[in-house]
Scaffold this motif. Structure first.
Motif, mmCIF file in Angstrom:
data_model
loop_
_atom_site.group_PDB
_atom_site.id
_atom_site.type_symbol
_atom_site.label_atom_id
_atom_site.label_comp_id
_atom_site.label_asym_id
_atom_site.label_seq_id
_atom_site.Cartn_x
_atom_site.Cartn_y
_atom_site.Cartn_z
ATOM 1 N N PHE A 271 72.526 67.101 31.606
ATOM 2 C CA PHE A 271 72.760 67.581 30.269
ATOM 3 C C PHE A 271 72.814 69.158 30.458
ATOM 4 O O PHE A 271 72.244 69.782 31.339
ATOM 5 N N TYR A 272 73.377 69.830 29.363
ATOM 6 C CA TYR A 272 73.289 71.183 29.246
ATOM 7 C C TYR A 272 73.933 71.863 30.610
ATOM 8 O O TYR A 272 74.889 71.413 31.010
ATOM 9 N N GLU A 273 73.235 72.865 31.085
ATOM 10 C CA GLU A 273 73.552 73.715 32.334
ATOM 11 C C GLU A 273 73.805 73.036 33.425
ATOM 12 O O GLU A 273 74.892 73.002 34.286
ATOM 13 N N ASP A 274 72.969 71.924 33.720
ATOM 14 C CA ASP A 274 72.867 70.949 34.695
ATOM 15 C C ASP A 274 74.548 70.248 34.734
ATOM 16 O O ASP A 274 74.981 70.210 35.785
ATOM 17 N N ALA A 275 74.900 69.867 33.688
ATOM 18 C CA ALA A 275 76.018 69.059 33.388
ATOM 19 C C ALA A 275 77.395 69.919 33.748
ATOM 20 O O ALA A 275 77.874 69.435 34.357
ATOM 21 N N VAL A 276 77.040 71.169 33.041
ATOM 22 C CA VAL A 276 78.195 72.061 33.313
ATOM 23 C C VAL A 276 78.386 72.255 34.889
ATOM 24 O O VAL A 276 79.480 72.223 35.479
ATOM 25 N N GLU A 277 77.375 72.820 35.672
ATOM 26 C CA GLU A 277 77.436 72.940 36.875
ATOM 27 C C GLU A 277 77.736 71.778 37.925
ATOM 28 O O GLU A 277 78.573 72.009 38.661
ATOM 29 N N ALA A 278 76.976 70.584 37.540
ATOM 30 C CA ALA A 278 77.418 69.597 38.374
ATOM 31 C C ALA A 278 78.949 68.917 38.291
ATOM 32 O O ALA A 278 79.299 68.469 39.197
#
Length: 846
Positions: free
Chosen positions: A36-43
């Motif tokens: 979720f959040y930044e993790d989701a965008v970067e991953a």
């Protein structure tokens, strides 16, 4: 977003993420790991995942991306390979039993230094390194988490620390003390390391020896603390820390190993074309790792080296037994890593079957060694422990056709557990028992269409139509009423149903419990398995040495107490393998107690570098305990090898080729001893001619006068050959050439004395340079030689049809330039003279 608008599930995610801000958090939700959040965008960008959102209709929807749990490993591998950390949050309670949000906890943090399951690792070691400092002293500890090998040492300075980290090819360093900005830059930007910081010291008396220095204990303890914090389990496979000294092995820095192509081809970065590639006749994954370790750290202890040689000699003398040994080794799995999987709680039935198969092969391996009846093999034979009780347990418990999963049954052999056998009997025979009841009751009741059916609500039941209700036996009891029929049960049917449902529900659970008990039992044997693994690996590497010695006709080197070095018809093992024995030209090398240094001259591409590398590779092979490619070899034991071979910029640290040259040369002249080997190739070529020549000469004199190390110094400065007249322990040698009718053949053979010319233009011709360019170069060369080497030829256009003879009548300015005595002029005088000559050129051209 206001806190009250966050769902309990997302609040749980945020609470866990707050504890692991430096890691991608994989949050288990059903059959997926969600980010979720930044993790989701970067991953999503890194892993090429579809980026969606949670609460799509909300004012600020939460970015979300997910991966299936059964395929998560490949995504984890990719993230960790790129230098990221990944925290795995699992559901730690049964969703059916949960009240509210299912409880989740991080069960493991996977980092570049703790990765053990990646297929990208292959059979190579992956070292996690810790560093700490106390005053001006450093300590370094490292561990292969997959095998439990654990080491610690002390180092004198930060440069030595970085050198050891490079040699270990580490990707992550646990830092135990504050770093300066410069140190952090070196570690992160130049060495591309992930830094993880740890302050806690785990004082484990079972793993950390009290005899270590306080700094070493502290460093090893911080490594253990970090490991415990990230792996979150008891790692019973970790071995007691071993203290080592860098000086206990043949010292070679990372640049030396790279220039000699020891573990990988320096040009391609691949295994092919390296010494490791050549030597790898091993048959086990454990042997491969040990071979790499031996290449990385050759010995300096004569007794240990000769003990290895003795085993190789035995294997060479027992050809047929060695052939049987090789076949037995082919059935050996990586029990070193299997043991760690037990410790990590990741063992599968397949792992245990591989372990049992390996243990089954041990008696054969041991028997073959015993047949040879040689004292050199006694310690190996003694340490080949087949652990028969463990083999018996696994063989009797695990089904040979067991699946990889441990929760779906069919993994335990029939006959191992009476209760499980009864469950299986019920499941296997239950359908037949129900059919028998149906037949019996149909005959007894006279209801010709009486049958037994099943559904989840009512279980097994007799189906009786309304027209037959009058014939229902008295021992039937009603289970359900339908419009046109009734459903009945009996005590007998209920008993069989209970047994079948119990068997179905409990069988797989019981198998899982049995498997977990077996795994706990295997844990008790981890230390014995690790000792067995080391012994098998040693046998494997030494049989590999014997195979190479036989195939390539290598000989056993002799080690001397004095410092004489004598190699008759030596060969560069890797080059010979690539070129073929028939085309490779061997060379002898003799450096007696009166000769410490050879000054090597000769054309480029003629084999000077190969000659130098040949010596280094022979020394390394010899001190590993291997035989060597030569007709005869008598060697001293060297304490270190220093090289400067080839030209390369270090762009990351902003260092030019010449700076790299000088830094490597500086390391040699400062650290080398009389017992070292120094190989310098074309030192000084990265700067102006006179600068380079002056530095080369002064380095030669320094090594000759102050160090006395055995040295091969290749140079294109032919003027340096005059040093043999003043330096007692230096001799000139050159690479022979055959010149006939203007054509030059490089013989790749070293001969006494200096070379008479460099043949650079001939090398350019071989490289395919245009004829007109070569003709012009030849003309310039002749003019330089005629006019004196202080002359710099003016640039002239090259014509395809013939060339201009610019030097038929020399320009007066050229004559004046040729007469200048630059060595006896100050820089200011030289500038004044040049200014006057420039004026003359200008007036002549008007």
């Amino acid at each position: 977003m206001a806190i009250e608008k966050i769902s309990p599930g997302m609040q749980q995610y945020l609470d866990i993420k707050a504890k692991h801000p430096d890691a991608f958090l994989l949050f288990r939700m059903g059959d997926f790991y969600e980010l979720f959040y930044e993790d989701a965008v970067e991953a999503a960008q890194i892993l090429e995942l579809t980026l969606t959102s949670r609460n799509k209709n909300a004012e600020n929807p939460i970015p979300m991306a997910g991966v299936p749990y059964h395929a998560a490993q490949q995504y984890i591998d990719t993230l960790v390979e790129l230098g990221h950390k990944v925290a795995i949050a699992e559901q730690v309670e049964d969703p059916k039993m949960a009240v509210g949000v299912v409880k989740r906890e991080v069960v493991q943090i996977i980092t570049p230094g703790t990765m053990t399951d990646s297929s990208k690792l292959g059979s190579e070691s992956n070292f996690l390194v810790a560093m700490d400092r106390q005053g001006l002293r450093y300590a370094l500890s490292y561990m292969d988490v997959a095998t439990g090998q654990f080491y610690v040492t002390s180092l004198e300075d930060f440069s030595s620390l970085c050198g050891e980290i490079r040699n270990l090819r580490a990707r992550e360093v646990v830092v135990g003390s504050p770093l300066s900005e410069e140190e952090e830059t070196v570690l992160t930007r130049q060495m591309n390391l992930l830094l993880s910081f740890e302050e806690e010291v785990l004082d484990d008396v079972h793993l950390i020896d009290a005899s270590l220095t306080e700094l070493e204990k502290q460093t090893a303890g911080k490594l253990l603390s970090y490991l415990k914090r990230t792996q979150l389990r008891d790692l019973v496979h970790l071995q007691k820390v071993i203290h080592y000294e860098i000086k206990d092995y043949l010292q070679m820095d990372y640049a030396t190993k790279a220039s000699l192509d020891l573990l990988e081809n320096g040009r391609t970065g691949k295994k092919h074309g390296s010494l490791y590639w050549l030597l790898d006749e091993t048959k086990t994954a454990m042997g491969i790792r040990l071979l790499r370790s031996w290449i990385d750290r050759p010995l300096i202890d004569k007794e240990r080296i000769e003990a290895r040689q003795e085993v190789v000699a035995v294997f060479l003398n027992y050809f047929f037994e060695r052939s049987d040994l090789v076949e037995s080794l082919k059935g050996v799995y990586d029990i070193e890593r299997l043991a760690s999987r037990v410790s990590f709680g990741k063992t599968t039935p397949k792992d245990l079957l591989q372990l049992a198969q390996t243990l089954a092969n041990v008696p054969a391996i041991k028997g073959i060694l015993q047949q040879m009846e040689q004292p050199a093999l006694s310690s190996l034979v003694a340490n080949l422990d087949p652990i028969p009780e463990l083999h018996a347990l696994i063989s009797s418990a695990i089904d040979p056709e067991a699946q990889a999963t441990i929760t779906e049954g069919n993994i335990i052999r029939s006959g191992f557990d009476a209760t499980l056998d009864q469950y299986r009997l019920v499941m296997r025979e239950g359908t037949g028992w129900i059919a028998e009841i149906e037949t019996k009751e149909r005959a007894a009741s006279g209801i010709t269409n009486l049958k037994i059916d099943y559904n989840k609500k009512d279980g097994y039941y007799f189906h009786v139509t309304n027209s037959n209700l009058g014939n229902v036996p008295t021992h039937f009891f009603r289970k359900a009423t339908l419009k046109n029929s009734e459903r009945y049960g009996t005590e007998e049917l209920a008993k069989i149903e209970g047994q079948m449902l119990e068997a179905r529900d409990k069988s797989s659970n019981l198998e899982y419990e049995i498997f977990m008990r077996i795994r706990q039992e295997v844990e008790k044997y981890i230390s014995r398995l690790q000792k067995l693994a080391r012994t098998i690996a040693t046998v494997d590497v030494l049989q590999s040495f014997a195979a190479l010695a036989e195939q390539e006709r290598w000989i056993r080197p002799v080690f001397t107490q004095h410092r004489d070095l004598s190699i008759k018809d030596g060969r560069h093992a890797v080059v010979e393998k690539v070129m073929g024995r028939q085309t490779y030209i061997p060379n002898s090398i003799y450096l007696d107690n009166k000769t410490n240094m050879q000054l090597i001259t000769g054309p480029n591409m003629s084999g000077k570098s190969t000659y130098m590398r040949q010596l280094a590779v022979i020394v390394i092979l010899a001190q590993m305990g291997s035989y060597v490619p030569a007709e005869e070899a008598e060697l001293p034991i060297f304490d270190a090898i220093f090289t400067r071979i080839g030209a390369a910029d270090d762009l990351v640290s902003g260092q030019s080729t010449f700076m790299v040259e000088m830094m490597e040369a500086n390391k040699a002249v400062r650290l080398a001893t009389e017992s070292s080997l120094i190989l310098f190739d074309e030192l000084g070529r990265g700067t102006a001619t006179y600068d380079g020549m002056a530095l080369a000469q002064s380095i030669i004199e320094y090594i000759h006068d102050k160090i006395g190390a055995k040295t091969l110094f290749a140079t294109h400065y032919h003027e340096l050959t005059e040093l043999s007249q003043t330096l007692e322990h230096l001799e000139n040698v050159h690479v022979s050439t055959l010149e006939k009718d203007g054509q030059v053949t490089f013989l790749h053979k070293i001969a006494p004395g200096p070379a008479d010319k460099s043949y650079g233009i001939h090398v350019a011709k071989i490289a395919g340079m245009p004829d007109s360019l070569l003709a012009r170069a030849d003309s310039i060369l002749q003019s330089l030689e005629n006019q004196g080497q202080h002359y710099q030829a003016p640039r002239q256009p090259i014509q395809e049809n013939g060339q201009l003879d610019l030097f038929a009548s020399p320009h007066p300015v050229v004559e004046e330039l040729g007469k200048l005595d630059l060595y006896n002029m100050t820089p200011m005088e030289a500038m004044q003279v040049l200014a006057e000559l420039q004026k003359k050129l200008g007036s002549d051209s008007v």
